[in-house]
Each structure stands twice: as C-alpha cells, then as structure tokens.
Enzyme design. Structure first.
Site, short mmCIF file in Angstrom:
data_model
loop_
_atom_site.label_atom_id
_atom_site.label_comp_id
_atom_site.label_asym_id
_atom_site.label_seq_id
_atom_site.Cartn_x
_atom_site.Cartn_y
_atom_site.Cartn_z
N THR A 82 25.21 -30.80 -32.96
CA THR A 82 25.84 -30.06 -34.05
C THR A 82 25.19 -30.40 -35.39
O THR A 82 24.67 -31.51 -35.57
CB THR A 82 27.34 -30.41 -34.13
OG1 THR A 82 27.87 -30.00 -35.38
CG2 THR A 82 27.59 -31.91 -33.99
N ASP A 83 25.28 -29.47 -36.34
CA ASP A 83 24.76 -29.76 -37.68
C ASP A 83 25.61 -30.81 -38.39
O ASP A 83 25.19 -31.38 -39.39
CB ASP A 83 24.65 -28.49 -38.52
CG ASP A 83 26.00 -27.85 -38.85
OD1 ASP A 83 27.02 -28.22 -38.24
OD2 ASP A 83 26.03 -26.95 -39.73
N GLU A 84 26.81 -31.08 -37.84
CA GLU A 84 27.68 -32.06 -38.51
C GLU A 84 27.11 -33.47 -38.47
O GLU A 84 27.57 -34.34 -39.20
CB GLU A 84 29.09 -32.01 -37.92
CG GLU A 84 29.77 -30.68 -38.25
CD GLU A 84 31.22 -30.59 -37.80
OE1 GLU A 84 31.97 -31.54 -38.02
OE2 GLU A 84 31.58 -29.56 -37.22
N TYR A 92 34.14 -37.60 -34.62
CA TYR A 92 33.47 -36.57 -33.81
C TYR A 92 31.97 -36.55 -34.10
O TYR A 92 31.14 -36.68 -33.18
CB TYR A 92 34.07 -35.19 -34.10
CG TYR A 92 33.20 -34.03 -33.65
CD1 TYR A 92 32.99 -33.78 -32.29
CD2 TYR A 92 32.56 -33.20 -34.58
CE1 TYR A 92 32.16 -32.74 -31.87
CE2 TYR A 92 31.74 -32.15 -34.17
CZ TYR A 92 31.54 -31.93 -32.81
OH TYR A 92 30.72 -30.90 -32.40
P1 NAD Z 1 35.16 -26.77 -26.39
O1 NAD Z 1 36.07 -27.84 -26.85
O2 NAD Z 1 35.61 -25.35 -26.47
O3 NAD Z 1 34.75 -27.03 -24.87
C1 NAD Z 1 34.44 -28.30 -24.39
C2 NAD Z 1 34.40 -28.23 -22.86
O4 NAD Z 1 34.02 -29.53 -22.38
C3 NAD Z 1 35.76 -27.89 -22.21
O5 NAD Z 1 35.58 -26.96 -21.17
C4 NAD Z 1 36.23 -29.25 -21.67
O6 NAD Z 1 37.07 -29.12 -20.53
C5 NAD Z 1 34.91 -29.91 -21.33
N1 NAD Z 1 34.99 -31.37 -21.34
C6 NAD Z 1 35.53 -32.17 -22.30
N2 NAD Z 1 35.43 -33.45 -21.93
C7 NAD Z 1 34.82 -33.47 -20.72
C8 NAD Z 1 34.41 -34.50 -19.84
N3 NAD Z 1 34.64 -35.78 -20.11
N4 NAD Z 1 33.78 -34.17 -18.69
C9 NAD Z 1 33.55 -32.86 -18.37
N5 NAD Z 1 33.92 -31.85 -19.17
C10 NAD Z 1 34.54 -32.15 -20.34
O7 NAD Z 1 33.82 -26.99 -27.20
P2 NAD Z 1 32.75 -25.91 -27.71
O8 NAD Z 1 33.16 -25.43 -29.03
O9 NAD Z 1 32.46 -24.97 -26.63
O10 NAD Z 1 31.49 -26.85 -27.93
C11 NAD Z 1 30.55 -27.08 -26.89
C12 NAD Z 1 29.47 -28.03 -27.40
O11 NAD Z 1 28.82 -27.46 -28.54
C13 NAD Z 1 30.01 -29.39 -27.84
O12 NAD Z 1 29.11 -30.37 -27.41
C14 NAD Z 1 30.03 -29.30 -29.35
O13 NAD Z 1 29.84 -30.56 -29.92
C15 NAD Z 1 28.86 -28.38 -29.61
N6 NAD Z 1 28.92 -27.57 -30.85
C16 NAD Z 1 30.01 -26.79 -31.10
C17 NAD Z 1 30.02 -25.99 -32.23
C18 NAD Z 1 31.18 -25.06 -32.54
O14 NAD Z 1 31.19 -24.44 -33.60
N7 NAD Z 1 32.14 -24.92 -31.65
C19 NAD Z 1 28.93 -26.00 -33.12
C20 NAD Z 1 27.83 -26.82 -32.82
C21 NAD Z 1 27.84 -27.59 -31.68
P1 TYD Z 2 36.86 -26.09 -37.70
O1 TYD Z 2 37.01 -24.70 -37.17
O2 TYD Z 2 37.81 -27.14 -37.25
O3 TYD Z 2 35.35 -26.53 -37.39
P2 TYD Z 2 34.50 -27.78 -37.97
O4 TYD Z 2 35.42 -28.83 -38.44
O5 TYD Z 2 33.71 -28.20 -36.79
O6 TYD Z 2 33.65 -27.22 -39.09
O7 TYD Z 2 36.94 -26.03 -39.27
C1 TYD Z 2 36.11 -25.16 -40.05
C2 TYD Z 2 36.44 -25.40 -41.49
O8 TYD Z 2 37.78 -24.93 -41.75
C3 TYD Z 2 36.45 -26.87 -41.90
O9 TYD Z 2 35.93 -26.98 -43.22
C4 TYD Z 2 37.91 -27.26 -41.88
C5 TYD Z 2 38.61 -25.97 -42.27
N1 TYD Z 2 39.97 -25.77 -41.69
C6 TYD Z 2 41.04 -25.46 -42.52
O10 TYD Z 2 40.91 -25.35 -43.76
N2 TYD Z 2 42.27 -25.24 -41.94
C7 TYD Z 2 42.48 -25.37 -40.61
O11 TYD Z 2 43.65 -25.21 -40.13
C8 TYD Z 2 41.36 -25.67 -39.76
C9 TYD Z 2 41.53 -25.81 -38.27
C10 TYD Z 2 40.12 -25.86 -40.35
#
Ligand code: NAD
Ligand code: TYD
Length: 351
Positions: A134-136, A159
């Site tokens: 992630t970019d975070e 995280y």
């Molecule tokens: P999500 O929370 O929707 O899904 C996570 C999945 O991982 C779920 O299906 C969960 O059951 C599974 N999981 C969790 N712990 C596990 C374990 N111990 N063993 C096996 N499976 C497990 O997450 P997402 O938003 O789909 O993100 C997927 C990946 O992309 C993550 O690694 C996250 O860090 C990364 N990512 C997400 C975003 C975003 O905006 N959502 C952006 C950049 C990177």
């Molecule tokens: P989020 O969707 O949790 O993703 P991430 O923390 O990975 O960026 O949050 C996106 C942005 O929105 C973040 O700056 C936190 C903010 N946020 C709120 O202001 N209110 C909320 O209820 C949530 C869930 C997020």
C-alpha cells in the site's frame, strides 16, 4: 496451464482480481486461500467458484502446516498475496493481530515459496511472488509532490507499519536468497464488494438510512483514489512483466479530499435512493490518531516500464461502484448485520 495461489481472494480487491483474471485469461487456474475473516466473503465469488479454474481452500496464512500442505499439493507458478488485516482503524485496537497476519503470515508464505520453489542453488524458472502492499507505507505528504518507489518508508499506523515490515521481508528474501519477488504499492481503491467499514461504502450505507456520516477531523485529508479494476490490470502487468526485486507504485492521479468524496456519495444517494439524504448528514467526529494528511503516489515507473495507466475516470468508477451497492442490497445487508453493529458502535459511539 499456470496455477496461481491467490491469498485473501474472498476480500474486496482479491475477489475483484479473481473475477478480472478469469474473465480475461483462459489458461490460468487459481487456488484461493482465505481464512474468511469478517472481511472475507464467499458471496464475492458467486458465479465464478467452479472448483476447476477457481478452487477455494479455507485457511490461514499464519498456519505453517496448512501453507506447506498447499504448496506441496499444487506446483504454484505464482503467488499473489492479498491476505491482510486491511483496516487502519481496527489496527489501533489490535496491533498484534496486524503484526501476526500482515508480517508473520507473509514471512510464512515467503518461507514456503523458498522451500518449494528451490532448484539446485537457485529457484525453478518462471516463479514469481507478488506482495500486494500500500502507499500508506510512505506515510504523509505536504501540499505538494508525490511518493516515488524510492521515498523512505514512514508508516504511522499499526496497519501501515505491518505492511512496511512485510515489504522489507520481501526485499530481504530477494536480496539474501534470490527469491523471485515483486511488490506493488497502490493508493486507495474503490469499487464493488468493498467492506462497509471503509469510507465509500460506509457513507453510502449511512446516507441511505439517513444516519450521520462521520468525517474524521476537518475532512480535508487527501487520498488518491483508483478504481479497483485499474488496480487489477496493474497487478496483471506487474505479474507478467515486472522486474524481479522491483517495487511498483500504482495510483489514480485522482486526489480528492475526504469531504469531496463524502459529498459525491451523499449526492448519489440523494438523487438515486433517498431524496432526503443531503450534506446535513455530515458529522465531524474526532480525528484518527496519526492520520496521514495527504497520500499520493507517482506511477511514472509502471507507466513507462509496463505501459499501464488507469482507464476509469473517477466519475465513471464512482457511479459503477454506487450502482453496484444499490443493486446488491442483500450483500450490504449481510455485511452490516451481526457483528458489524457492535463494531460500528464501538468505533463511532462517543467519538
Ligand atoms: P479486505 O479486508 O477486503 O480483504 C482481506 C482478505 O484477506 C479477506 O478475504 C480475509 O478473509 C483475508 N484474510 C485476512 N487475514 C487472513 C489470514 N490470516 N489468512 C488468510 N486470509 C486472510 O482487504 P482488501 O481491501 O481487499 O485489501 C487486499 C490487500 O490490498 C491488502 O493486503 C491491503 O493491504 C492491500 N491494499 C488495499 C488497498 C485498499 O484501498 N483497499 C489499497 C492498497 C493496498
Ligand atoms: P479508509 O476508507 O478507512 O481507508 P484508508 O484509511 O486506508 O485510507 O479511509 C479513507 C479516508 O477517509 C481516511 O482519510 C479516513 C477517512 N474516514 C473518515 O473520515 N470517516 C470514516 O468513517 C472512515 C471509515 C474513514
């Protein structure tokens, strides 16, 4: 036929990636290994889970025996690790779980790949381990600029600290053992099937029910939003053509303040679902601790090396996303019943 291990394929991005890959590519078999935590949902794979091109195995990436058994059973060509605890807010309450899954689980997968892919002094040809990061991990920016792949890691939440640690382990396995690894670091995704703890589906769900929409702090934090299928295309490109040992940033060049996002979602709900939904629902609540003020990545490397660029405008992607939630009320209802209520109260009541 190639066999790919996709971990976390029942979550938001993983399930979209599986759907994207199966729709585009015929010569690929996917084994989806997922623990089905609160965020994992087999409904996300409805219609594609055929037991042939897509096989589901329930299991935990922290479980050494299960992971070894899987590598023993299937001769994986590639691993894509989506599995993670993915929510920043939850990481404040249980940093240990984030460390165990997001760091320990990744090291466990790396060890299995190292053991089962070994051939002579090196590794079998064509193997690739892709860690979805992630970019975070880069932390927060000032008003100008964006993060490149060479920006220092500066995570601010449990995280992002876990994700950054995992990235360093992946790098170390490449540097010390030569394990064929790659890392992608993507900005905020949006699209169908995102769990409604995250901003866009949470706001949609609250606005439909005319519940207050919580904005952390002043709401002027900036995120760079990318439609999930553009992320899937980037992952596909990196898996196929990315340089081993390389990191690729993936971003949408689409910076928005949280307030802009929230107003757009409420506007959609007001127009399409509940005419009473309006900006008066917006409620400023206590800010997130260590909240990154602005995140944005420079995707020049993946654009110039691999020819990837985002294809979906924010407006088109947001409409498709919100249409999906509108047309799948059962999905949203299931996701927000049961334990979700307790989670929501703990997170937002008295904030
Ligand atoms: P999500 O929370 O929707 O899904 C996570 C999945 O991982 C779920 O299906 C969960 O059951 C599974 N999981 C969790 N712990 C596990 C374990 N111990 N063993 C096996 N499976 C497990 O997450 P997402 O938003 O789909 O993100 C997927 C990946 O992309 C993550 O690694 C996250 O860090 C990364 N990512 C997400 C975003 C975003 O905006 N959502 C952006 C950049 C990177
Ligand atoms: P989020 O969707 O949790 O993703 P991430 O923390 O990975 O960026 O949050 C996106 C942005 O929105 C973040 O700056 C936190 C903010 N946020 C709120 O202001 N209110 C909320 O209820 C949530 C869930 C997020």
């Amino acid at each position: 036929m190639k066999t790919i291990l996709v971990t976390g394929g029942c979550g938001f991005i993983g399930s979209n990636f599986i759907r994207y890959t199966l729709a585009a590519e015929s010569g690929m078999r996917i084994v989806n290994f997922d623990a089905l935590t609160y965020a994992g949902n087999l409904e996300n794979l409805k219609g594609v889970l055929d037991g042939q091109r897509l096989i589901f195995v329930r299991g935990d990436i922290r479980d050494k025996t299960a992971v070894s058994g899987l590598f023993n059973k299937y001769d994986f060509d590639c691993v894509i690790n989506f599995a993670a605890e993915s929510h920043v807010d939850r990481s404040f309450a249980d940093p240990e779980l984030f460390c165990q899954t997001n760091v320990g689980g990744v090291v466990n997968l790396l060890n299995a790949a190292k053991e089962f892919w070994r051939e002579g002094k090196g590794f079998k040809a064509g193997k690739r381990f892709l860690q979805i990061s992630t970019d975070e991990v880069y932390g927060s920016l000032g008003k100008e600029g964006s993060f490149s792949e060479n920006s220092p890691l500066d995570p601010h939440s449990p995280y992002s600290a876990g994700k950054a640690s995992a990235d360093l382990f992946v790098k170390a396995y490449f540097d010390t053992y030569g394990l064929p690894c790659l890392i992608t670091r993507c900005s905020n995704n949006f699209g169908p099937r995102q769990f409604p703890e995250k901003l866009i589906p949470l706001v949609f769900n609250n606005a439909c029910a005319l519940r207050p929409v919580p904005i952390y702090g002043d709401g002027l934090q900036v995120r760079d939003w990318l439609y999930v299928s553009d992320h899937c295309a980037a992952i596909e490109a990196v898996l196929a053509k990315g340089g081993l040992g390389q990191v690729y940033n993936i971003g949408g060049h689409n910076e928005k303040t949280n307030l802009e996002i929230v107003r757009a979602v409420i506007g959609y709900v007001g127009q399409n679902i509940n005419p009473k939904a309006g900006d008066n629902l917006i409620t400023h609540v206590a800010d997130r601790p260590g909240h990154d003020r602005r995140c944005a990545v420079d995707s020049a490397k993946i654009q110039s090396e691999l020819g990837w660029r985002p294809q979906t405008t924010f407006e088109k992607g947001l409409a498709a996303t919100l249409d999906w939630y509108k047309n799948n009320p059962e999905w949203l209802k299931n996701a927000t019943s049961g334990k979700y209520k307790a989670y929501y109260e703990k997170m937002y009541l008295n904030r």
